[in-house]
Design a protein around this motif. Sequence first.
Motif, PDB file in Angstrom:
ATOM      1  N   PHE A   8     -13.703  10.191 -13.286  1.00 56.11           N
ATOM      2  CA  PHE A   8     -13.706   8.889 -12.260  1.00 56.11           C
ATOM      3  C   PHE A   8     -14.139   7.780 -13.097  1.00 56.11           C
ATOM      4  CE2 PHE A   8     -15.504  12.632  -9.714  1.00 56.11           C
ATOM      5  CZ  PHE A   8     -14.974  12.434  -8.326  1.00 56.11           C
ATOM      6  N   ASP A   9     -13.381   6.645 -12.656  1.00 57.33           N
ATOM      7  CA  ASP A   9     -13.786   5.288 -13.135  1.00 57.33           C
ATOM      8  C   ASP A   9     -15.156   5.052 -12.371  1.00 57.33           C
ATOM      9  OD1 ASP A   9     -13.801   2.615 -14.318  1.00 57.33           O
ATOM     10  OD2 ASP A   9     -13.436   2.240 -12.080  1.00 57.33           O
ATOM     11  N   LEU A  14     -16.880   4.780  -8.117  1.00 59.40           N
ATOM     12  CA  LEU A  14     -17.902   5.148  -7.600  1.00 59.40           C
ATOM     13  C   LEU A  14     -18.927   4.494  -7.204  1.00 59.40           C
ATOM     14  CD1 LEU A  14     -18.554   8.449 -10.078  1.00 59.40           C
ATOM     15  CD2 LEU A  14     -17.785   8.626  -7.685  1.00 59.40           C
ATOM     16  N   PHE A  15     -19.037   3.211  -7.628  1.00 56.57           N
ATOM     17  CA  PHE A  15     -20.021   2.364  -7.410  1.00 56.57           C
ATOM     18  C   PHE A  15     -19.300   1.098  -6.876  1.00 56.57           C
ATOM     19  CE2 PHE A  15     -23.400  -0.882  -8.953  1.00 56.57           C
ATOM     20  CZ  PHE A  15     -23.840  -1.180  -7.743  1.00 56.57           C
ATOM     21  N   ILE A 167      -7.151  14.996 -12.551  1.00 62.42           N
ATOM     22  CA  ILE A 167      -6.742  13.785 -11.551  1.00 62.42           C
ATOM     23  C   ILE A 167      -7.798  12.609 -12.000  1.00 62.42           C
ATOM     24  CG2 ILE A 167      -7.397  13.221  -9.321  1.00 62.42           C
ATOM     25  CD1 ILE A 167      -6.744  16.123  -8.351  1.00 62.42           C
ATOM     26  N   VAL A 168      -7.469  11.523 -11.611  1.00 61.08           N
ATOM     27  CA  VAL A 168      -8.191  10.608 -12.094  1.00 61.08           C
ATOM     28  C   VAL A 168      -8.291   9.505 -10.719  1.00 61.08           C
ATOM     29  CG1 VAL A 168      -8.067   8.368 -13.262  1.00 61.08           C
ATOM     30  CG2 VAL A 168      -7.611  10.453 -14.409  1.00 61.08           C
ATOM     31  N   PHE A 169      -9.563   9.109 -10.759  1.00 63.47           N
ATOM     32  CA  PHE A 169      -9.804   8.053  -9.564  1.00 63.47           C
ATOM     33  C   PHE A 169     -10.084   6.662 -10.255  1.00 63.47           C
ATOM     34  CE2 PHE A 169     -10.705  11.894  -7.550  1.00 63.47           C
ATOM     35  CZ  PHE A 169     -10.379  11.922  -6.131  1.00 63.47           C
ATOM     36  N   GLU A 170      -9.444   5.525  -9.739  1.00 64.18           N
ATOM     37  CA  GLU A 170      -9.572   4.299 -10.319  1.00 64.18           C
ATOM     38  C   GLU A 170      -9.283   3.331  -9.357  1.00 64.18           C
ATOM     39  OE1 GLU A 170      -9.739   1.816 -12.326  1.00 64.18           O
ATOM     40  OE2 GLU A 170     -10.081   2.890 -14.738  1.00 64.18           O
ATOM     41  N   VAL A 190      -8.693   4.166  -5.655  1.00 61.90           N
ATOM     42  CA  VAL A 190      -9.725   3.697  -4.661  1.00 61.90           C
ATOM     43  C   VAL A 190      -9.735   2.208  -4.360  1.00 61.90           C
ATOM     44  CG1 VAL A 190     -11.950   3.864  -4.368  1.00 61.90           C
ATOM     45  CG2 VAL A 190     -11.049   5.782  -5.696  1.00 61.90           C
ATOM     46  N   ASN A 191      -9.435   1.922  -3.010  1.00 62.92           N
ATOM     47  CA  ASN A 191      -9.244   0.494  -2.540  1.00 62.92           C
ATOM     48  C   ASN A 191     -10.519   0.032  -2.305  1.00 62.92           C
ATOM     49  OD1 ASN A 191      -8.621  -2.027  -1.651  1.00 62.92           O
ATOM     50  ND2 ASN A 191      -6.947  -1.423  -0.751  1.00 62.92           N
TER      51      ASN A 191
END
Length: 217
Positions: A8-9, A14-15, A167-170, A190-191
């Motif tokens: 996660f970024d 996440l925030f 997997i990456v979330f950005e 993640v918008n």
Amino acid sequence: MRKSGVIFDFNGTLFWDSKYQEDSWDEYLQLHSINLTKAQKREYIHGRNGKDTFEILFNRKLNNQEVHQFTEEKEVLYRNECLKNKMELAPGAKSLLEELKARKIPMAIATASGKTNVDFFIEKFDLLHYFKKEHIIYDDGTVKGKPNPDLFLKAIEALGADRKKSIVFEDSFSGIQAAINSKVSKVFIVNSTGDNYEGFDLPVIKHFDEFDITLIA
């Protein structure tokens, strides 16, 4: 056999702190009489590490002491903005983190934030409940910033995960490009700001409940 990892970024992922970041950057830029367009802020600031950003803003090479000084000056403004507001993880993030933890799926954070902000986040969000400290990868001055893939690659290596299954979330444009450059299995955008990501042929989520955890091998 190496397992899948989830990286996660943090800021904007996440925030959801984009407004706090924008307000603190606007205050900082005004203090230094620097004018940037929205597009320039997206290119020069968001997702990048401090050294890259401040060398662009001040148009010269900076030593480590200068980078630390400029970074802390700005981040004090940012943390003050955070403390004025309710601080909570992104919609659906806690549930997903708990599920990943229960399934013993390796997970890490790869953020362009510096140590003082990371320490702040660890305290405010009890991040060590979900992440081992050595799996929270941040800008320590030794890793190339996004859009270079180095932060993500360092996180994957720390996890001992298989990059091709990870997997990456950005959320930031430079971060998304860094995730693509890391050649992981999947990148989820993640918008958190209602931005336009049509330039990327990638899945976009607005809530972590939208993520199908069965995609993780």
